[in-house]
Design an enzyme around this catalytic site. Structure first.
Site, PDB file in Angstrom:
ATOM      1  N   PHE A   1       0.836  -1.193   0.000  1.00 40.89           N
ATOM      2  CA  PHE A   1       0.000   0.000   0.000  1.00 40.89           C
ATOM      3  C   PHE A   1       0.876   1.250   0.000  1.00 40.89           C
ATOM      4  CE2 PHE A   1      -2.464   3.230   2.368  1.00 40.89           C
ATOM      5  CZ  PHE A   1      -3.618   3.266   1.583  1.00 40.89           C
TER       6      PHE A   1
ATOM      7  N   SER B   1       3.621  -6.578   2.617  1.00 39.01           N
ATOM      8  CA  SER B   1       2.611  -5.768   3.290  1.00 39.01           C
ATOM      9  C   SER B   1       1.226  -6.018   2.669  1.00 39.01           C
ATOM     10  CB  SER B   1       3.013  -4.290   3.230  1.00 39.01           C
ATOM     11  OG  SER B   1       2.221  -3.528   4.104  1.00 39.01           O
ATOM     12  N   MET B   2       0.576  -4.991   2.101  1.00 42.13           N
ATOM     13  CA  MET B   2      -0.698  -5.235   1.437  1.00 42.13           C
ATOM     14  C   MET B   2      -0.527  -6.180   0.261  1.00 42.13           C
ATOM     15  SD  MET B   2      -3.309  -2.635  -0.501  1.00 42.13           S
ATOM     16  CE  MET B   2      -2.255  -2.536  -1.954  1.00 42.13           C
TER      17      MET B   2
ATOM     18  N   ASP C   1       8.903  -4.047  13.334  1.00 42.15           N
ATOM     19  CA  ASP C   1       8.107  -3.474  12.245  1.00 42.15           C
ATOM     20  C   ASP C   1       7.195  -2.435  12.874  1.00 42.15           C
ATOM     21  OD1 ASP C   1       6.054  -2.963  10.359  1.00 42.15           O
ATOM     22  OD2 ASP C   1       6.293  -4.926   9.449  1.00 42.15           O
TER      23      ASP C   1
ATOM     24  N   HIS D   1       9.725  -2.462   8.280  1.00 39.73           N
ATOM     25  CA  HIS D   1       8.570  -2.934   7.522  1.00 39.73           C
ATOM     26  C   HIS D   1       8.864  -3.200   6.051  1.00 39.73           C
ATOM     27  CE1 HIS D   1       4.456  -3.668   6.451  1.00 39.73           C
ATOM     28  NE2 HIS D   1       4.447  -2.664   5.592  1.00 39.73           N
TER      29      HIS D   1
END
Length: 252
Positions: free
Chosen positions: A27, A95-96, A190, A220
């Site tokens: 994202f 992530s996303m 993270d 992250h």
């Protein structure tokens, strides 16, 4: 749609005619965040493709018009194209991008293997963000290496945050239907996605062939951080072996 930010475009690297890695950014990220990782996979003999998700890498106004379903469709379309060309296709999402990869693996159990890098099932900073009008100011990307800069918007639409929540919620629902080989990478430190998300994924997916690997020297956006070589090497070993192993855990 506005012009793509230089460096944020989709990219491909052709190395192998037999096996490919599909990389999915997160994202508010772009393929640029996966480029160094893609180069590592190419050096290991894989062909690589990283598509740019709708609304990303141009301007926040484009992102305001994009949806979680469009993001997923971009990944699905890329997967089907690679599936038609290559004998083996592995999908790695950050992530996303990890959330979308979970949905893809649920729909296509024939995927040869997936990799999830700090996959997002929740983002605590967004939990109390409601509504769909307006924008939220974003801080610097969560990267430990101070010499690395990620292309990202400095503000994101509230509408897009709502769509992200949909994607993460759907990933949670799909977890138990993922059965392909899966390697799960987690950064203990993270500041965006809790490490508990990766733990939950590891324990809930139905895959009998799975591995859990910590990234002790990354935040992250691990695909751009100090452990990026480790990600490529461990994923390559995992995909080559395709045998079940106990989780690799390191003390935190």
């Amino acid at each position: 749609m506005k012009k793509v930010i230089p460096g944020a475009q989709s990219f491909s690297i052709h190395k192998s005619s037999e096996q490919a890695v599909l990389l999915c950014h997160g994202f508010n990220g772009t393929p640029q965040s996966m480029e160094a990782l893609g180069e590592q996979f190419a050096s290991l003999g894989y062909s690589v493709y990283a598509p740019r998700l709708a609304g990303h890498g141009t301007c926040p106004e484009d992102m305001e018009c994009s949806t979680a379903e469009e993001w997923y469709q971009t990944l699905e379309s890329a997967y089907l194209k690679l599936r038609a060309r290559f004998q083996k296709v592995y999908v790695i999402g950050q992530s996303m991008g990890g959330s979308l990869t979970i949905k893809l693996a649920s729909a296509y159990p024939d995927i040869d293997g997936i990799g999830l890098i700090n996959a997002a099932l929740e983002v605590p900073d967004y939990e109390n963000i409601h509504g769909s009008d307006g924008y939220l100011e974003e801080g610097a990307p969560d990267i430990k290496n101070p010499n690395v800069k990620e292309i990202a918007y400095n503000r994101v639409p509230l509408h897009a945050i709502a769509e992200l929540k949909k994607a993460m919620k759907e990933a949670c629902v799909k977890l138990k239907t993922v059965s392909c080989p899966a390697v799960i990478f987690c950064s203990p430190e993270d500041h965006v996605v809790p490490a508990a998300c990766s733990e939950k994924i590891y324990h809930m997916i139905a895959s009998s062939i799975k591995e859990y690997i910590l990234l002790p020297n990354s935040y992250h956006v691990a695909s751009m951080d100090y452990d990026l070589n480790r990600i490529a090497e461990e994923a390559n070993h995992f995909y080559a072996r395709k045998t079940a192993h106990p989780a690799k855990r390191m003390s935190m």
